[in-house]
Structures are given as C-alpha cells and as structure tokens.
Design an enzyme around this catalytic site. Structure first.
Site, mmCIF file in Angstrom:
data_model
loop_
_atom_site.group_PDB
_atom_site.id
_atom_site.type_symbol
_atom_site.label_atom_id
_atom_site.label_comp_id
_atom_site.label_asym_id
_atom_site.label_seq_id
_atom_site.Cartn_x
_atom_site.Cartn_y
_atom_site.Cartn_z
ATOM 1 N N ALA A 44 -14.401 38.386 33.508
ATOM 2 C CA ALA A 44 -13.819 39.446 32.597
ATOM 3 C C ALA A 44 -13.951 40.615 32.075
ATOM 4 C CB ALA A 44 -12.817 38.658 31.606
ATOM 5 N N GLY A 45 -15.375 40.385 31.294
ATOM 6 C CA GLY A 45 -16.046 41.293 30.979
ATOM 7 C C GLY A 45 -17.066 42.097 31.421
ATOM 8 N N HIS A 266 -11.584 18.692 31.057
ATOM 9 C CA HIS A 266 -11.792 18.448 32.199
ATOM 10 C C HIS A 266 -11.916 16.323 32.481
ATOM 11 C CE1 HIS A 266 -12.602 18.701 36.386
ATOM 12 N NE2 HIS A 266 -12.305 19.914 36.071
ATOM 13 N N ARG A 330 -5.601 17.928 34.763
ATOM 14 C CA ARG A 330 -6.227 17.980 33.651
ATOM 15 C C ARG A 330 -5.940 17.039 33.312
ATOM 16 N NH1 ARG A 330 -10.296 23.102 34.754
ATOM 17 N NH2 ARG A 330 -10.477 22.485 36.873
ATOM 18 N N GLU A 425 -10.904 33.899 28.770
ATOM 19 C CA GLU A 425 -10.921 33.125 27.469
ATOM 20 C C GLU A 425 -10.943 33.094 26.271
ATOM 21 O OE1 GLU A 425 -12.533 28.027 27.500
ATOM 22 O OE2 GLU A 425 -13.749 29.869 28.687
#
Length: 637
Positions: A44-45, A266, A330, A425
């Site tokens: 993302a960054g 998970h 999950r 996130e």
C-alpha cells in the site's frame, strides 16, 4: 456520533466512475507545490508513494526497516484476487464483490468493496507490466487457482512467493521515483506521533532508529500504510517488528479506530512448539487446493498418519461444508480445527494440530506437479519441522494472521481527521469481519495505485493551502511529548523485560479474545490488562540509552501501545453482542455452531474515539446499508 462514509450517490457499478469525474483536480504545475508523507513502504505504501510521485507530488516515504523491500508484504504467499475470469468459470466483478461481502459476514461498506472488485483487473495489468512473474499456463496465459470462500478460480500467483514478487514490482516503481528525486526515502525511522495544525494532519514526529534523533516532518497530507496489529497477541504470523504504534498514536490524536475486535485466525499455520518462539510461520491457504484436511475419527488415536486407514479418518471440512470443502473461509476453517482438537482428536504434540495431506493429490497429479506448485512452501515446512511433507502430512493449526479492524476512513480513504489518509491493512474499509484469502494484496495495491492518487488530489484541491513548517508550536509540543516518553522508559529500571510483558498480554488475549470469546472471559481480560499495564510502567527494564541503536527501547514503545490497544480491542469485542466472521461470541451461535449475527442491533461499523488515559473509549457508529445484496445467514455448506 453517526458517521458519514461519504459514499457517492447513484447505481453501485457507476459510483466510482461518477465520483472520479466529480472530484476536484490539481493542476499539474501546482502538484509540484504540494508535499505528501507516506508512512510505510509495503504494497500500500510503496504503490501510493510511487503513484503520487509520478503524478508530480513531492513525497517523503518512511519505513522502520533498513529497506522498503523488507516490508511485511513480502511474507504473503498464496496469491492476489482479480475478477478477470480467465478460466471462464463464471467469475465477474459482481461475483468478486459478493464473495467479499459474504466472506466478511456482511460487515463491510458496499461501495468500497465494489470499487475494490472493479479495479482488481487493472492491478494485474499493472503488475504484469512491471514484470511480476505470475504463473502461466502452457499457452502463455496467466494461471489461476482457487482460494477459500469462492467457487471460482480467480487467484493469480507466483508459486508461494506472490507477496515478495508484487512488493519487488512496487519497489521498482518506488525506486524510479527516488532516482528522479520525487520521493525522499527515509528508512530505519519510526513514526511516534501525528501532528495536527488547525485540526488537520500536517506532519509526523519520528525517531531515527540508528542514532536516536527525534525529528519532525511537515507536509500537506499524511498517509498511514503501516499494516495491522496482529502482534498484540505476541505470537502471530506477522514479522516481529509489526506493531500498532502509528495508527494508535493517530487514534490518541483523535482518529477513530474502527472494529478493533475483528482479528483473523488463519487455519494453516505450523503449530506452536514452545515458549522459545517469537513468531509463528504461515503455510499458504493455496495448499488447501490440493491438500486434504483431516484428523482421526476416534479420540486418542495416536497411530502414525500412514497407519490410519481411510475409514478411520475424518475429513471434517469436506464433511461439514461439502460445497466448499477444504476451501471454506478462514474463520470457519479455523473454528472447525479448534473444535476437533478440543474434542481430543488433534494430532502432534499436545494434540494441537490437524493433518494437511497431499498423498491423494500426489497420486492423482504426480509429485512433480506438486513440486512445481508448492516447492518453496514444502521446503520451508521441512526446514522448520524436520518432516518431509512429500512423505508425511503437514501438521497445521490456526494462528493470528490479519486484522480487519483499523482506523476509520470514508470512501476517499480519509479518516475523520482532515488530511490523514489510511491505506491497506491499517484501515478498516474492505474486509468486514473476515478477510478472504488473496484479498489483502488486492486491497493494498488498489488503495495505493488506483484510489489514493485521486482522493488525495481531491482533498488538496478542496483545501486552502496554508504552508506549515516544523517550527510550528504543534511540532515542538509533539517532539517534547515523544522525548518525555523516551525518558520515562529509560528511567524505570525495573525487573522485567519488555518481552515478558508482551507475552503475558498476548497469552491473555489469545485465551479470552482469540478464536472464541464470551462475556465472562472478556470481562476478565478487561480487569487484568490495566494491572499488567500498571506493572509495566513501574517494573519494566529498558536497557541502553536513546542515543543510538536500541531495540529494547523500540519494543518498549510498541508494547506500551499494545497494552492500551488490547484494552480497546476487548472493549469492542464485549460491546458487540453477536458473532460475525472472526468475532465469535460463544453466546451467539446457531444450533450447528456457526456465527449468528444480530443485524437489527449491530449492522454498523463501531468507530471508537479516544477520551483520555484510563477512560473507556466513546462509541461512534456508521450504519451499514445494503442496497445490492441481501443480508443472509452465511452458509458454505
């Protein structure tokens, strides 16, 4: 407060296009006048920093690692979703949208999720153009495989190294802009505070992790792309350095923290082996394409897996969820694994494991095909456990992995603080109460490449430009606060290590706010966390000094934030009297043991507002309105 997500009007499929046209633009010549801070250099960054720099903005990007290539995005294994429908098996933008809404148990904002599905195909085109080596079919077409929560194959992958390859693609784009002088990259630096001027986010305060120097950085807008908070549990699949500090310090400056109790467990992790571990290792969900999950049918059956005949095996996911089988989502797969282990049918040391067996797939496809698909994952498993998964089944057990909660953002990915944007996130926006596999990479790149470059421009064009320097009193006050906290850490000189406090907090949260929660346990956690925090501030030992590399000091700051954030997470879990996705309240389940939502009372985003040290946070709500999907009990049977 009732929050407005600023969702555009009009038909769902037209909202984003309409909004892009209606957003204000910055003249190309004027873009050179604006500066943007990006905290975080993961998918993302890095994608946001590279994209905005290419548009002409002046970008400063920070990461605490020694290189952007070490961002935790590199650890993602299995793949990235996109609605290209290459296999011609019925996929579409709307199906990806619906699967994501349903996978999140109807607790995400419709418009954001649809936009994510819309831009997904462009992400793949972008990454292929960057040279990402996606797997291909014999004829040259990009290959797809299946992931949990979907009946179509829409996941693009690069063996078990998809995150690494995507990050290298984003890093190349970032490096180009660094070379052109449009991005200033500052590694080995940690954000320790957000600076507000006239109620707007105008910069950050950082600490150089090598020499200890505290510095301020000013800009016209700030982007936080700092990942999730899974390490609040101490043991998780996250890198040890992953933390909540950037977003939590922003929360304490007034940004709302949304749905912190939504944490993802998970199902495919190498089981815990002892107290010596600092983290856990993930085995990709992609393995469940060919691996079959099972345990012995009978309690206490200690035979070697090869000695257990087919008739004595319980392929419990295939039995309970015949439509989705081993590719159930999950949260559901994790709870099912915990259930059979709680019944005494778990395998391995302590009975905390289930088998993931490739013997049938190896016979059907041949071992060379299995090696081609999963070799690096199999090699990693063997190095860690000493067991050859080509010869004996893997042993797996659920573990903390991803966090769906994060800072609240509107449709433009801006928090309630003007100028503070949050990506990947670190925000709450797209996954509801449970993230489907292979959607984290999709969201991170969608935010960075295709959303923020538009929405930050709209914010800048809509906001009168008032230059601010780091000489402003707000920066000096933030620097003083950071230095005072550092001084306090180094002055305590107690008897316990930072790690011991972190482990105690993590075990408490795993026990009472982990895969299953109940009123009694959550109240115990709420009573205990302040006691741990009080002892921390009176009995922690932080070795060394500030002037230089000091890992103990780094961790002290992060654990101090976890000790406050953990309480917020439990407060959120206690208030939400329903089960949804990864938030499973034992008091709220169906007769078959599935999550039971309460749409009448809890169909909203819970956005928490800081109200001072030692005080409960204030609850703000964003109602979730579903106009294009029908609220229904989730079923994967």
């Amino acid at each position: 407060m009732i929050l407005d997500g600023k969702t555009p009007s009009g038909p769902l499929a037209e909202k984003w296009d309409k909004h892009r046209f209606e957003m204000k633009l910055v003249n190309p010549a004027n873009k050179r006048k604006y500066s943007v801070i990006v905290v975080g250099s993961g998918l993302a960054g890095a994608s946001a920093a590279a994209s905005m720099a290419e548009l002409g903005y002046n970008v400063t990007c920070f990461c605490y690692q020694d290189s952007p290539r070490r961002a935790h995005s590199i650890a993602a294994q299995g793949g990235i979703n996109a609605a290209k429908n290459y296999p011609n098996d019925g996929d579409s933008v709307f199906r990806l949208f619906y699967d994501t809404i349903k996978g999140g148990d109807f607790r995400s904002r419709e418009a954001n999720v649809y936009r994510l599905a819309q831009v997904s195909s462009s992400i793949i085109d972008q990454c292929v153009a960057q040279g990402v080596p996606f797997a291909r079919e014999y004829g040259g077409f990009l290959a797809n495989r299946s992931f949990g929560g979907a009946l179509v194959s829409r996941t693009f992958y690069a063996r078990g190294q998809t995150g690494q390859q995507l990050l290298l693609g984003a890093y190349q784009a970032l490096s180009k802009q660094i070379g052109l002088g449009k991005v200033t990259m500052i590694p080995q630096t940690e954000m320790l505070d957000l600076v507000l001027v006239d109620g707007q986010a105008r910069g950050i305060v950082t600490r150089n992790l090598v020499n200890g120097k505290v510095e301020s950085h000013a800009a016209d807008a700030v982007v936080l792309a700092t990942g999730g908070y899974g390490n609040v549990f101490f043991l998780s699949t996250n890198a040890v350095g992953c933390n909540v500090t950037a977003t939590f310090r922003a929360y304490k400056k007034g940004a709302f923290f949304a749905n912190p109790c939504y944490t993802q467990i998970h199902p495919t992790c190498i089981p815990v082996t002892g107290d010596h571990q600092s983290k856990l290792t993930l085995m990709s969900e992609s393995l469940r394409n060919d691996g079959r999950v099972w345990v012995p049918k009978n309690k206490g059956d200690k035979r070697a897996p090869g000695d257990v005949p087919e008739g004595a095996r319980d392929y419990y996911l295939e039995r309970k969820y015949p439509t989705y089988g081993n590719l159930a989502p999950r949260d559901i797969s994790s709870r099912a694994a915990k259930q059979v282990c709680d019944e005494g049918r778990g395998v391995g040391p302590g009975g905390r494991g289930v088998y993931l067996d490739f013997s049938e797939a190896a016979k059907r496809l041949g071992e060379p095909v299995i090696r081609e698909r999963y070799a690096n994952l199999f090699d990693m498993y063997e190095r860690i456990t000493g067991e050859n998964p080509y010869k004996v089944p893997m042993r797996i057990y659920p573990a903390v992995h991803y966090t769906m909660g994060g800072l609240w953002v509107d449709y433009n990915l801006m928090s309630n603080i003007p100028g503070l944007h949050v990506a990947g996130e670190a925000n709450f926006s797209d996954h509801g109460a449970n993230r489907l596999g292979a959607s984290a990479l999709m969201q991170g790149l969608a935010d960075g490449y295709f959303v923020l470059p538009y929405t930050i421009g709209h914010y800048l064009a809509s906001t009168p430009r008032k230059p601010v320097t780091t000489e402003h009193a707000a920066f000096k006050k933030a620097e003083a606060d950071v230095n005072e906290k550092t001084r306090k850490f180094l002055s305590i000189k107690g008897k316990r290590t930072v790690t011991s406090f972190h482990r105690e907090l993590g075990l408490l949260l795993w026990e009472y706010c982990g895969m299953a929660r109940n009123d009694s346990g959550l109240r115990k956690a709420l009573a205990k966390i302040p006691q741990i925090r009080e002892e921390f501030w009176n009995n922690v030992t932080v070795l060394g000094e500030n002037e230089g590399l000091n890992r103990s000091l780094e961790r002290a700051g992060r654990v101090a934030d976890f000790l406050e954030f953990g309480e917020l997470m439990v407060q959120d879990a206690l208030h939400r009297n329903e089960s949804c996705g990864g938030h499973f309240r034992e008091e709220h389940q169906t007769d078959e043991g599935e999550a039971q939502r309460d749409d009448e009372n809890f169909c909203y985003v819970a956005a928490w507002q800081y109200d001072g040290d030692g005080k409960p946070a204030i609850l703000n709500k964003e109602p979730l309105v579903y106009e294009n999907v029908h609220l229904a009990q989730r079923s994967y049977k």
